[in-house]
Design a protein around this motif. Structure first.
Motif, PDB file in Angstrom:
ATOM      1  N   SER A  95      37.397  20.754  16.686  1.00 22.37           N
ATOM      2  CA  SER A  95      37.878  19.392  16.933  1.00 22.37           C
ATOM      3  C   SER A  95      38.770  19.399  18.176  1.00 22.37           C
ATOM      4  CB  SER A  95      38.683  18.907  15.717  1.00 22.37           C
ATOM      5  OG  SER A  95      39.903  19.635  15.628  1.00 22.37           O
ATOM      6  N   PRO A  96      39.083  18.228  18.747  1.00 19.74           N
ATOM      7  CA  PRO A  96      40.014  18.197  19.885  1.00 19.74           C
ATOM      8  C   PRO A  96      41.349  18.878  19.562  1.00 19.74           C
ATOM      9  CG  PRO A  96      38.910  16.087  19.676  1.00 19.74           C
ATOM     10  CD  PRO A  96      38.501  16.897  18.486  1.00 19.74           C
ATOM     11  N   LYS A  97      41.805  18.750  18.319  1.00 21.81           N
ATOM     12  CA  LYS A  97      43.048  19.410  17.920  1.00 21.81           C
ATOM     13  C   LYS A  97      42.898  20.927  17.946  1.00 21.81           C
ATOM     14  CE  LYS A  97      46.419  19.620  14.130  1.00 21.81           C
ATOM     15  NZ  LYS A  97      46.753  19.129  12.757  1.00 21.81           N
ATOM     16  N   ASP A  98      41.743  21.423  17.483  1.00 23.50           N
ATOM     17  CA  ASP A  98      41.484  22.871  17.506  1.00 23.50           C
ATOM     18  C   ASP A  98      41.437  23.386  18.939  1.00 23.50           C
ATOM     19  OD1 ASP A  98      41.198  22.626  14.747  1.00 23.50           O
ATOM     20  OD2 ASP A  98      39.006  22.434  14.873  1.00 23.50           O
ATOM     21  N   ILE A  99      40.810  22.617  19.813  1.00 28.66           N
ATOM     22  CA  ILE A  99      40.711  22.995  21.228  1.00 28.66           C
ATOM     23  C   ILE A  99      42.088  23.023  21.872  1.00 28.66           C
ATOM     24  CG2 ILE A  99      39.836  22.260  23.484  1.00 28.66           C
ATOM     25  CD1 ILE A  99      37.386  21.145  21.987  1.00 28.66           C
ATOM     26  N   ALA A 100      42.909  22.032  21.531  1.00 23.43           N
ATOM     27  CA  ALA A 100      44.273  21.990  22.072  1.00 23.43           C
ATOM     28  C   ALA A 100      45.057  23.221  21.644  1.00 23.43           C
ATOM     29  CB  ALA A 100      44.983  20.719  21.595  1.00 23.43           C
ATOM     30  N   CYS A 101      44.891  23.608  20.381  1.00 24.59           N
ATOM     31  CA  CYS A 101      45.564  24.806  19.873  1.00 24.59           C
ATOM     32  C   CYS A 101      45.108  26.041  20.641  1.00 24.59           C
ATOM     33  CB  CYS A 101      45.283  24.969  18.381  1.00 24.59           C
ATOM     34  SG  CYS A 101      45.956  26.482  17.660  1.00 24.59           S
ATOM     35  N   ARG A 102      43.804  26.147  20.884  1.00 20.08           N
ATOM     36  CA  ARG A 102      43.286  27.306  21.615  1.00 20.08           C
ATOM     37  C   ARG A 102      43.808  27.334  23.051  1.00 20.08           C
ATOM     38  NH1 ARG A 102      36.927  28.709  21.577  1.00 20.08           N
ATOM     39  NH2 ARG A 102      37.459  29.059  19.376  1.00 20.08           N
ATOM     40  N   VAL A 156      34.169  32.696   4.149  1.00 22.31           N
ATOM     41  CA  VAL A 156      35.344  32.255   4.895  1.00 22.31           C
ATOM     42  C   VAL A 156      35.100  30.828   5.368  1.00 22.31           C
ATOM     43  CG1 VAL A 156      34.489  33.231   7.063  1.00 22.31           C
ATOM     44  CG2 VAL A 156      36.918  32.794   6.798  1.00 22.31           C
ATOM     45  N   GLN A 157      36.073  29.975   5.122  1.00 23.21           N
ATOM     46  CA  GLN A 157      35.965  28.578   5.489  1.00 23.21           C
ATOM     47  C   GLN A 157      36.794  28.287   6.740  1.00 23.21           C
ATOM     48  OE1 GLN A 157      33.821  26.614   3.844  1.00 23.21           O
ATOM     49  NE2 GLN A 157      33.368  28.436   2.603  1.00 23.21           N
ATOM     50  N   LYS A 158      36.426  27.214   7.422  1.00 24.59           N
ATOM     51  CA  LYS A 158      37.146  26.848   8.643  1.00 24.59           C
ATOM     52  C   LYS A 158      38.622  26.589   8.356  1.00 24.59           C
ATOM     53  CE  LYS A 158      37.383  23.474  12.390  1.00 24.59           C
ATOM     54  NZ  LYS A 158      36.875  22.206  12.955  1.00 24.59           N
ATOM     55  N   THR A 159      38.908  25.922   7.244  1.00 23.05           N
ATOM     56  CA  THR A 159      40.310  25.623   6.913  1.00 23.05           C
ATOM     57  C   THR A 159      41.131  26.903   6.758  1.00 23.05           C
ATOM     58  OG1 THR A 159      39.642  25.487   4.578  1.00 23.05           O
ATOM     59  CG2 THR A 159      39.833  23.415   5.809  1.00 23.05           C
ATOM     60  N   GLU A 160      40.486  27.949   6.200  1.00 15.30           N
ATOM     61  CA  GLU A 160      41.172  29.231   6.020  1.00 15.30           C
ATOM     62  C   GLU A 160      41.482  29.874   7.364  1.00 15.30           C
ATOM     63  OE1 GLU A 160      40.590  33.433   3.519  1.00 15.30           O
ATOM     64  OE2 GLU A 160      38.944  31.992   3.682  1.00 15.30           O
TER      65      GLU A 160
END
Length: 502
Positions: free
Chosen positions: A104-111, A67-71
């Motif tokens: 990433s900051p974007k991933d954190i924002a999503c969370r 499983v990849q992060k993009t998935e």
């Protein structure tokens, strides 16, 4: 014609049935493009929003799959699109906690956005405070600011905006959020100050700034402000005056009490609606014509749209809701009958609008008849439908019926859903008066999964135990476990009820 499907259920469903229980055709098309045994398909098969998807993720890896992060990021997005925020949050946490992918900051924002949807503002603040300073950027700050705006918390929003300014993270986006907050809280003068500040700092307003200002002027019944703003927008080469802009202006006129101007502007907006991808536009127009009590225009828009486009559930919902605003129940019933004859995806939220109207008018036979017929056809009413019916029974002084109906809502309630607190309290009072400890305990047990246990709930349970001459130690123990220590009110209940019992 494709088979008709029901959007409900707790068990595992065949792949195509699960995938069709989505929100849009685009999402359906995206999902069916995956192979039958993809991670996406496995996760989508967990249709109970209260069930965890973590075991599915763990099993996927245990089966030897990579499983990849993009998935996982794509899976998180799809879960959000399906309004399955709790599952999306589980995938997000699993991505970093079990697979050790760097966020990433974007991933954190999503969370952060998901945490707010699932757990609320306190958990958002707790998580935000744990984020390493080196990772903080526009995204996480913007999401936290948006949360404060949603909470109408002016003090914290202003403090955070000041911090963002000091960190040179200010932008038109943060200014727009503050303007929206001031509009919601009726602080027009602060909006004017923000505009001056933006001008001084060379921050150009964008189209969203203008949209927020139109809404703000509408709330303030400032017709001159709306018209001056529209002229300014027309002069700005960066701004395109589209149907949405004019519809917002019409809404502003309506809020200011200028009905004729609103109708005129709304007809101008109609002329700018695109020929394709216009479902949102027609829904907006139907809602506004309903608010303006223009039944002829409402049917005119409906007839045009329904004969030229494949009508989706949300547009049916808008039409039914708008007709009910005009007290046209017969018209709403006809639209619902049309939907029943041609729907592709069965969604109980559509008939729930009419059922709620029946309940409001105490037309219990009609509400019960529709629900019973739907159940006989294998369809499952939502928690909202049962809750609304329970509230109507309560208003009609049919308390036992209200309690039994509310229990049906709680049994199927998703974790993020909340029942009518008035009906909850009345149900607990009913058990108290009946001295029904077992019934009260079972009811409280149903409240626990949806985080509806409050001090008031426990106080009701205490009274029930005392009146039934049952030991209260277990109730006090559960209270403490859930973070509710004995306070003055609890002590007073114990003293008063003990005296009453003796």
């Amino acid at each position: 014609m494709p088979p008709k499907l029901s959007v409900s259920g707790r068990s595992l469903l065949p792949m195509r049935d699960v995938l069709r229980c989505s929100i849009t055709r685009a999402q359906f098309s995206t999902a069916v493009g995956h192979r039958d045994d993809s991670l996406l398909v496995r996760v989508l098969q967990v249709v109970d929003p209260r069930a965890s998807v973590v075991p599915v993720l763990e099993q996927w890896v245990a089966d030897g799959n990579s499983v990849q992060k993009t998935e996982l990021l794509k899976l998180t997005k799809i879960m959000k699109d399906y309004r399955r925020e709790r599952h999306a949050l589980e995938v997000s946490h699993w991505m970093s906690d079990r697979r050790y992918f760097t966020l990433s900051p974007k991933d954190i924002a999503c969370r952060l956005g998901l945490i707010y949807k699932v757990h609320g503002i306190k958990e958002v603040e707790k998580y935000f405070d744990q984020i390493p300073k080196g990772v903080l950027a526009f995204g996480p700050y913007d999401v936290l600011l948006r949360c404060y705006v949603e909470e109408n918390n002016v003090k914290k929003a202003e403090a955070l905006a000041q911090t963002m300014e000091e960190l040179e993270l200010g932008s038109s986006f943060s200014y727009n959020l503050l303007m929206k907050l001031y509009s919601q809280t009726g602080q027009q003068e602060k909006i004017n100050n923000l505009l001056k500040e933006m001008e001084e700092k060379g921050i150009s307003p964008d189209k969203f700034t203008f949209y927020i200002l139109i809404n703000a002027f509408g709330f303030a019944c400032n017709v001159d402000g709306i018209e001056k703003l529209l002229k300014e927008m027309k002069k700005d080469p960066r701004i395109v005056i589209d149907w949405y802009t004019l519809a917002l202006v019409a809404k502003g006129y309506m809020q200011a009490g200028c009905k004729d101007k609103a109708i005129t502007m709304l007809k101008k907006a109609e002329n700018l609606v695109p020929l394709r991808k216009n479902k949102i536009a027609f829904s907006f127009l139907l809602t506004l014509y309903g608010d303006l009590e223009q039944k002829d225009d409402l049917y005119r828009i409906w007839n045009h749209y329904s004969t030229s486009e494949r009508t989706i559930n949300s547009v049916y919902s808008c039409m039914i809701g708008s007709l009910l605003k005009l007290d046209d129940i017969e018209g709403a019933e006809r639209i619902l009958e049309t939907w029943e004859s041609c729907f592709i995806i069965y969604d109980f939220r559509v008939p729930s609008i009419l059922i709620a109207a029946y309940c409001k008018r105490h037309l219990f036979e009609k509400a019960e008849s529709y629900i019973n017929t739907a159940i006989a056809r294998g369809r499952k009413p939502s928690a909202y439908t049962w809750d609304r019916l329970a509230s109507a029974y309560l208003e009609d002084k049919r308390i036992q019926k209200a309690v039994e109906t509310l229990k049906k809502a709680l049994v199927i309630a998703p974790c993020f859903w909340k029942p009518n607190p008035v009906t909850v309290d009345a149900s607990l009072e009913y058990f108290e008066q009946q001295g029904d400890v077992e019934g009260a305990e079972n009811f409280v047990r149903l409240l626990r999964p949806i985080a509806c246990l409050t001090r008031e709930v426990y106080h009701r349970l205490l009274k029930t135990y005392i009146l039934a001459r049952k030991p209260v130690s277990s109730v006090l123990g559960h209270m403490e476990q859930d973070g509710f220590n004995v306070d003055n009110e609890t002590t007073k209940i114990l003293e008063d009820m003990t005296c009453l019992k003796s």
